[in-house]
Design an enzyme around this catalytic site. Structure first.
Site, PDB file in Angstrom:
ATOM      1  N   ASP A 107      30.559  42.247  41.315  1.00  0.00           N
ATOM      2  CA  ASP A 107      30.447  42.013  42.752  1.00  0.00           C
ATOM      3  C   ASP A 107      30.915  43.233  43.546  1.00  0.00           C
ATOM      4  O   ASP A 107      31.737  44.018  43.082  1.00  0.00           O
ATOM      5  CB  ASP A 107      31.222  40.765  43.181  1.00  0.00           C
ATOM      6  CG  ASP A 107      32.701  40.827  42.820  1.00  0.00           C
ATOM      7  OD1 ASP A 107      33.029  41.333  41.736  1.00  0.00           O
ATOM      8  OD2 ASP A 107      33.535  40.361  43.630  1.00  0.00           O
ATOM      9  N   GLU A 147      35.869  39.528  41.776  1.00  0.00           N
ATOM     10  CA  GLU A 147      37.042  40.380  41.941  1.00  0.00           C
ATOM     11  C   GLU A 147      37.267  40.740  43.407  1.00  0.00           C
ATOM     12  O   GLU A 147      38.409  40.804  43.867  1.00  0.00           O
ATOM     13  CB  GLU A 147      36.885  41.653  41.111  1.00  0.00           C
ATOM     14  CG  GLU A 147      38.177  42.413  40.883  1.00  0.00           C
ATOM     15  CD  GLU A 147      38.535  43.383  42.004  1.00  0.00           C
ATOM     16  OE1 GLU A 147      39.693  43.825  42.058  1.00  0.00           O
ATOM     17  OE2 GLU A 147      37.653  43.703  42.829  1.00  0.00           O
TER      18      GLU A 147
END
Length: 375
Positions: A67, A132
Site C-alpha cells: 500500500d 502499513e
C-alpha cells in the site's frame, strides 16, 4: 519482466491503503514460479501475503507493504504519480521509494537466490501487507499472530522500508521508538471572556499541561535511542462565539519514546502531570507500537557487510525515524532490520528513487540471503 519493469508494474497498480490493487497476486505468481509456497491471508479489508521456500531453519524473511499513501494534488506532480517516469536515472512515482522499488528488489533477489541455490539450506520467505500506511490493524500484526499459532515463526527479518538518508545504505534501522498517543478531553466552565475569574478556561488549562510536559526533557535518552519527545498534534475548542470562554477542549498528543519506558509507565508519567495540575480531564490511550531494538549479531553483521560490499559505505546502525511494521515482528524474538532507499521524498509530491539504487538494493538483498543461509 526485469527489475525496473516489475517496479513500474507495481507502481501502475493504484494501491492506496488499504487497497492492494493486485500487487500481491503479481508477486505471488512470480514467487510461485521459483518454488515458493504462497498463501493469501486476508483479514478485514486487508490483503496479506506469506510466501516461503524451504522447510528447515534458519528462516530468513523479507517484509514490506504494497500500500501507498495518496498522491496529493495531481497538478503538483510533473508526471502521472501512478506511471513510473524515468528522467536522468531517477524514477518518479508514488511508491517509488516507499516502497515498491524495495518490493521488486526483494522479490527478484529471492527468485535469483532460488535459481542460484535450488537446494539451499534453511528457508527464505516474503511477508507483505496492504495495511502499513493505514491503521495497521489487519496487516502484519494479524499475520504474525497466525504464524505464531501454527508455530511458523522465523529467525531473521529484513524490512524494505526506505531507511537511507543521503545515499543508499548509509543508514540501517535496527530499532524504532515506541509511539503512544493520548486522546485528552479537558473540562472547564462556560463563561464571559470579560470575567475570567468566574470560569475555568479549558484552553488555558491545556497550555499549563503543555508547559509542564515540555519545561524539562522527559528523559535524556540512552546509548541507542534519543530522548523521548512530546508533541501536540490536534486541538479543538470552540464555544461558538468570540466572547465566550469554552467549557471543553479535545486534543491529541503523541509521545515517541525509548526503551526506558513502556506504554504503562509512560502513561502513568503523563497522568501524574495532569493530576498535579489539578485538571478535570478524561484521557484514553492509543498505542501504535512499543520500542524495539535488534542488538549487534548475525543479522546486523550480514546487512552491514552486504552494504559495504555493494556500495563501499559503512552503514550507520540507527533507531531514528517513525514506526514500521518491524514493531509487530520484533516482539516475537525475531531479529529485525530495515534497509531500503533514500527517504528524503517519501509521502511527498514527486516521490523519487534512483534507478541505480533499486538495482543495487536487489544485489544487497541477495547477498544478505547468502550470508545468512550459506555461511
Amino acid at each position: 519482466m526485469d527489475l525496473l519493469e516489475l517496479t513500474s508494474e507495481l507502481i501502475r497498480r493504484r494501491s492506496i491503503t488499504p487497497d492492494d490493487a493486485g500487487c500481491q497476486a503479481l508477486l505471488a505468481a512470480l514467487l510461485g514460479q521459483s518454488g515458493f509456497r504462497t498463501e493469501h491471508m486476508r483479514f478485514g479489508d486487508v490483503d496479506n501475503l506469506w510466501a516461503r521456500r524451504g522447510d528447515a531453519g534458519p528462516v530468513v524473511v523479507f517484509a514490506g507493504h504494497t500500500d501507498v499513501v495518496p498522491p496529493g494534488p495531481r497538478e503538483q506532480w510533473h508526471s502521472d504519480p501512478f506511471e513510473a517516469t524515468v528522467a536522468e536515472g531517477t524514477l518518479y512515482a508514488r511508491g517509488a521509494a516507499d516502497m515498491k522499488g524495495s518490493l521488486a528488489a526483494m522479490v527478484r533477489a529471492c527468485q535469483r537466490f532460488a535459481a542460484a541455490y535450488p537446494e539451499h539450506p534453511g528457508s527464505i520467505g516474503v511477508l507483505l501487507t496492504s495495511d502499513e500506511e493505514g491503521p495497521a490493524e489487519d496487516g502484519t500484526v494479524k499475520v504474525m499472530e497466525a504464524l505464531k499459532r501454527r508455530d511458523e515463526l522465523f529467525d531473521y527479518c529484513i524490512v524494505g522500508e526506505p531507511s537511507s538518508g543521503e545515499r543508499l545504505g548509509d543508514t540501517v534501522r535496527v530499532g524504532r521508538r515506541g509511539s503512544l498517543s493520548g486522546l485528552l478531553a479537558i473540562k472547564g466552565d462556560l463563561g464571559h471572556v470579560a470575567y475570567p475569574p468566574r470560569s475555568e478556561n479549558a484552553i488555558h488549562a491545556l497550555a499549563r499541561f503543555v508547559q509542564a510536559m515540555t519545561a524539562e526533557p522527559i528523559d535524556e535518552g540512552n546509548a541507542r535511542f534519543p530522548p523521548t519527545t512530546f508533541q501536540m498534534v490536534n486541538v479543538t475548542s470552540d464555544a461558538g462565539a468570540p466572547n465566550v470562554i469554552p467549557a471543553e477542549l479535545n486534543c491529541r498528543f503523541n509521545l515517541r519514546y525509548n526503551t526506558q519506558w513502556d506504554r504503562h509507565t509512560l502513561a502513568a508519567r503523563v497522568e501524574s502531570t495532569l493530576d498535579a495540575l489539578g485538571l478535570d480531564y478524561e484521557l484514553s490511550w492509543r498505542l501504535a507500537g512499543e520500542p524495539f531494538l535488534t542488538t549487534k549479531g548475525r543479522l546486523t553483521e550480514a546487512v552491514v557487510r552486504a552494504v559495504r560490499e555493494e556500495t563501499g559505505i559503512a552503514a550507520e546502525l540507527s533507531t531514528g525515524g517513525g514506526t514500521s511494521d518491524g514493531r509487530f515482528i520484533a516482539p516475537y524474538g525475531i531479529e529485525v532490520v530495515e534497509i531500503g532507499p533514500v527517504n528524503s521524498t517519501i509521502h511527498k509530491v514527486n516521490e523519487e528513487v534512483l534507478v541505480a539504487d533499486i538495482l543495487a538494493l536487489e544485489r544487497i538483498y541477495f547477498r544478505i540471503a547468502e550470508l545468512l543461509l550459506l555461511e
